[in-house]
Design an enzyme around this catalytic site. Structure first.
Site, PDB file in Angstrom:
ATOM      1  N   GLU A 196       2.341  -6.128  11.789  1.00 48.24           N
ATOM      2  CA  GLU A 196       2.125  -5.335  10.573  1.00 48.24           C
ATOM      3  C   GLU A 196       2.651  -6.100   9.362  1.00 48.24           C
ATOM      4  O   GLU A 196       3.639  -6.819   9.458  1.00 48.24           O
ATOM      5  CB  GLU A 196       2.872  -4.002  10.740  1.00 48.24           C
ATOM      6  CG  GLU A 196       2.559  -2.975   9.675  1.00 48.24           C
ATOM      7  CD  GLU A 196       3.317  -1.656   9.907  1.00 48.24           C
ATOM      8  OE1 GLU A 196       3.245  -1.093  11.015  1.00 48.24           O
ATOM      9  OE2 GLU A 196       3.986  -1.211   8.969  1.00 48.24           O
ATOM     10  N   ASP A 243       3.418  -5.194   5.292  1.00 47.04           N
ATOM     11  CA  ASP A 243       3.504  -4.017   4.415  1.00 47.04           C
ATOM     12  C   ASP A 243       3.834  -4.314   2.966  1.00 47.04           C
ATOM     13  O   ASP A 243       4.754  -5.095   2.685  1.00 47.04           O
ATOM     14  CB  ASP A 243       4.675  -3.105   4.859  1.00 47.04           C
ATOM     15  CG  ASP A 243       4.523  -2.571   6.254  1.00 47.04           C
ATOM     16  OD1 ASP A 243       3.395  -2.403   6.700  1.00 47.04           O
ATOM     17  OD2 ASP A 243       5.572  -2.319   6.884  1.00 47.04           O
ATOM     18  N   GLU A 273       5.140  -1.541   0.253  1.00 49.33           N
ATOM     19  CA  GLU A 273       5.476  -0.133   0.061  1.00 49.33           C
ATOM     20  C   GLU A 273       6.099   0.030  -1.321  1.00 49.33           C
ATOM     21  O   GLU A 273       6.967  -0.751  -1.706  1.00 49.33           O
ATOM     22  CB  GLU A 273       6.460   0.331   1.136  1.00 49.33           C
ATOM     23  CG  GLU A 273       5.819   0.398   2.508  1.00 49.33           C
ATOM     24  CD  GLU A 273       6.792   0.723   3.627  1.00 49.33           C
ATOM     25  OE1 GLU A 273       6.417   1.469   4.525  1.00 49.33           O
ATOM     26  OE2 GLU A 273       7.937   0.214   3.602  1.00 49.33           O
ATOM     27  N   GLN A 294       8.851  -2.649  -1.835  1.00 53.21           N
ATOM     28  CA  GLN A 294       9.432  -3.122  -0.575  1.00 53.21           C
ATOM     29  C   GLN A 294       8.340  -3.800   0.242  1.00 53.21           C
ATOM     30  O   GLN A 294       7.251  -3.255   0.386  1.00 53.21           O
ATOM     31  CB  GLN A 294      10.021  -1.943   0.201  1.00 53.21           C
ATOM     32  CG  GLN A 294      10.424  -2.300   1.631  1.00 53.21           C
ATOM     33  CD  GLN A 294      11.313  -1.255   2.285  1.00 53.21           C
ATOM     34  OE1 GLN A 294      12.443  -1.040   1.877  1.00 53.21           O
ATOM     35  NE2 GLN A 294      10.803  -0.606   3.314  1.00 53.21           N
ATOM     36  N   THR A 295       8.644  -4.963   0.791  1.00 52.01           N
ATOM     37  CA  THR A 295       7.718  -5.630   1.701  1.00 52.01           C
ATOM     38  C   THR A 295       8.394  -5.752   3.059  1.00 52.01           C
ATOM     39  O   THR A 295       9.616  -5.826   3.150  1.00 52.01           O
ATOM     40  CB  THR A 295       7.317  -7.028   1.192  1.00 52.01           C
ATOM     41  OG1 THR A 295       8.502  -7.788   0.915  1.00 52.01           O
ATOM     42  CG2 THR A 295       6.478  -6.924  -0.073  1.00 52.01           C
ATOM     43  N   ASP A 346      13.750  11.116   2.891  1.00 51.48           N
ATOM     44  CA  ASP A 346      14.923  10.908   3.739  1.00 51.48           C
ATOM     45  C   ASP A 346      15.501   9.496   3.575  1.00 51.48           C
ATOM     46  O   ASP A 346      16.616   9.236   3.975  1.00 51.48           O
ATOM     47  CB  ASP A 346      14.585  11.185   5.212  1.00 51.48           C
ATOM     48  CG  ASP A 346      13.387  10.380   5.699  1.00 51.48           C
ATOM     49  OD1 ASP A 346      12.498  10.065   4.878  1.00 51.48           O
ATOM     50  OD2 ASP A 346      13.347  10.063   6.903  1.00 51.48           O
ATOM     51  N   ARG A 372      24.246  -5.790   8.224  1.00 53.20           N
ATOM     52  CA  ARG A 372      23.231  -5.249   9.124  1.00 53.20           C
ATOM     53  C   ARG A 372      22.963  -6.216  10.284  1.00 53.20           C
ATOM     54  O   ARG A 372      22.737  -5.807  11.414  1.00 53.20           O
ATOM     55  CB  ARG A 372      21.968  -5.025   8.313  1.00 53.20           C
ATOM     56  CG  ARG A 372      20.789  -4.468   9.073  1.00 53.20           C
ATOM     57  CD  ARG A 372      19.608  -4.377   8.110  1.00 53.20           C
ATOM     58  NE  ARG A 372      18.419  -3.830   8.723  1.00 53.20           N
ATOM     59  CZ  ARG A 372      17.209  -3.912   8.164  1.00 53.20           C
ATOM     60  NH1 ARG A 372      17.076  -4.511   6.984  1.00 53.20           N
ATOM     61  NH2 ARG A 372      16.164  -3.395   8.747  1.00 53.20           N
TER      62      ARG A 372
END
Ligand SMILES: *[C@@H]1O[C@H](CO)[C@@H](O)[C@H](O)[C@H]1NC(C)=O
Length: 298
Positions: free
Chosen positions: A114, A116, A118, A131-132, A207, A288
């Site tokens: 995918e 993206d 966004e 956002q990618t 969310d 993270r």
């Protein structure tokens, strides 16, 4: 780092605007014919939340408390140039996500590739974030976030993907904002095998989307509408059975040497974006990822 003044950003923007001259996208724009919706797309869900202009050239996606909606190409593609003009939900759009993406699966399959774009909405007057993200064989978590150098709700702007066996490049107007190289090594994270459909959608993501989920969607402002037009797929259309879209010919501009590397001008623009507009990069997020994904050091 001090926040850049709006005037400096404007000045830099002008500099980018006038130096950005990419042969590929310009060539694609020249060849971009108008897409008839019914011939090229299917509505994925909530037909009653989707509208077109009378001439069928502009597509409106609605989100209200009940549902959002989305559409997808009828065809799959492997490699090419994919671009769409979008005008995003204006005013208070906190919690609302508009997307333009490619995916090898019609659902969220566990093996999907995918790519993206966004667009994360915000409270009135607060900036949108783009956002990618990239998934390979179901593994994602490769987010980057950028500020934009314009208001994406005021007018249409072009968001595009260049995808060939060497490079995946995310463009905003004619500026490359993110580049993934195919390094062909064991640590490579390049989606290459699977043909993909192109999707567009709008949904509620309060969310997580705006200030990490702190800002909720204000349903009093519904419906939220994102507008799409001028889709271009200058690309290899996948046909079953295999083989199709194998890089044996080099007659397509998007898979010639000029599209395997950034030109000097593009490189300059890309560096400018990297210095000024990146607000999140997973490759720098050691909280993270105590051990960063291997492609981060390639
Ligand atoms: C929304 O605006 C706030 C405040 O300016 C900013 O910190 C944030 O990055 C913006 N975007 C999102 C998606 O939260």
């Amino acid at each position: 780092m001090q926040p850049a003044s709006p005037w400096l950003l404007l000045l830099l923007y002008c500099a980018v605007y006038f130096t950005a001259s990419s042969p590929g996208p310009a060539a694609a724009a020249a060849g971009g014919s108008s897409f008839v919706f019914e011939d090229n797309f299917d509505i994925m869900w909530a037909e009653d939340h989707f509208k077109t202009s009378p001439d069928g050239q502009v597509w409106y996606l609605y989100l209200d408390k009940k549902t959002g909606c989305g559409f997808q190409t009828k065809q799959r593609y492997r490699f090419g140039w994919f671009s769409m003009k979008l005008k995003l939900v204006g005013g208070d759009s906190a919690g609302v996500v508009t997307a333009f993406y490619m995916c090898s699966d019609l659902g969220a399959g566990p093996e999907r590739d995918e790519i993206d774009f966004e667009f994360l909405g915000n409270r009135s007057g607060q900036p949108y974030t783009i956002q990618t993200n990239i998934y390979k064989s179901g593994v994602g978590g490769r987010e980057m976030r950028h500020m934009l150098w314009f208001d994406p709700t005021a007018d249409f702007h072009t968001y595009a993907l260049l995808w060939n066996p060497h490079r995946l490049v995310f463009y905003v107007d004619r500026v490359p904002i993110r580049v993934l190289k195919n390094t062909e090594g064991p640590n490579d994270f390049f989606p290459i095998e699977k043909p993909m459909w192109m999707f567009s959608s709008i949904w509620n993501a309060d969310d997580w989307a705006t200030r990490g989920g702190l800002e909720k969607t204000d349903w009093k402002k519904a419906p939220f509408v994102s507008t799409y037009k001028d889709f271009v797929a200058d690309a290899c259309q996948w046909k079953d059975p295999y083989p199709a879209c194998v890089a044996t010919t080099t007659k397509n501009w998007w898979d010639q040497y000029g599209a395997w590397v950034l030109s000097a001008d593009q490189q300059e623009d890309f560096s400018w974006v990297g210095r000024n507009l990146v607000i999140y990069d997973y490759c720098k997020d050691t909280e993270r990822y105590p051990k960063l994904p291997p492609e981060c050091s390639l």
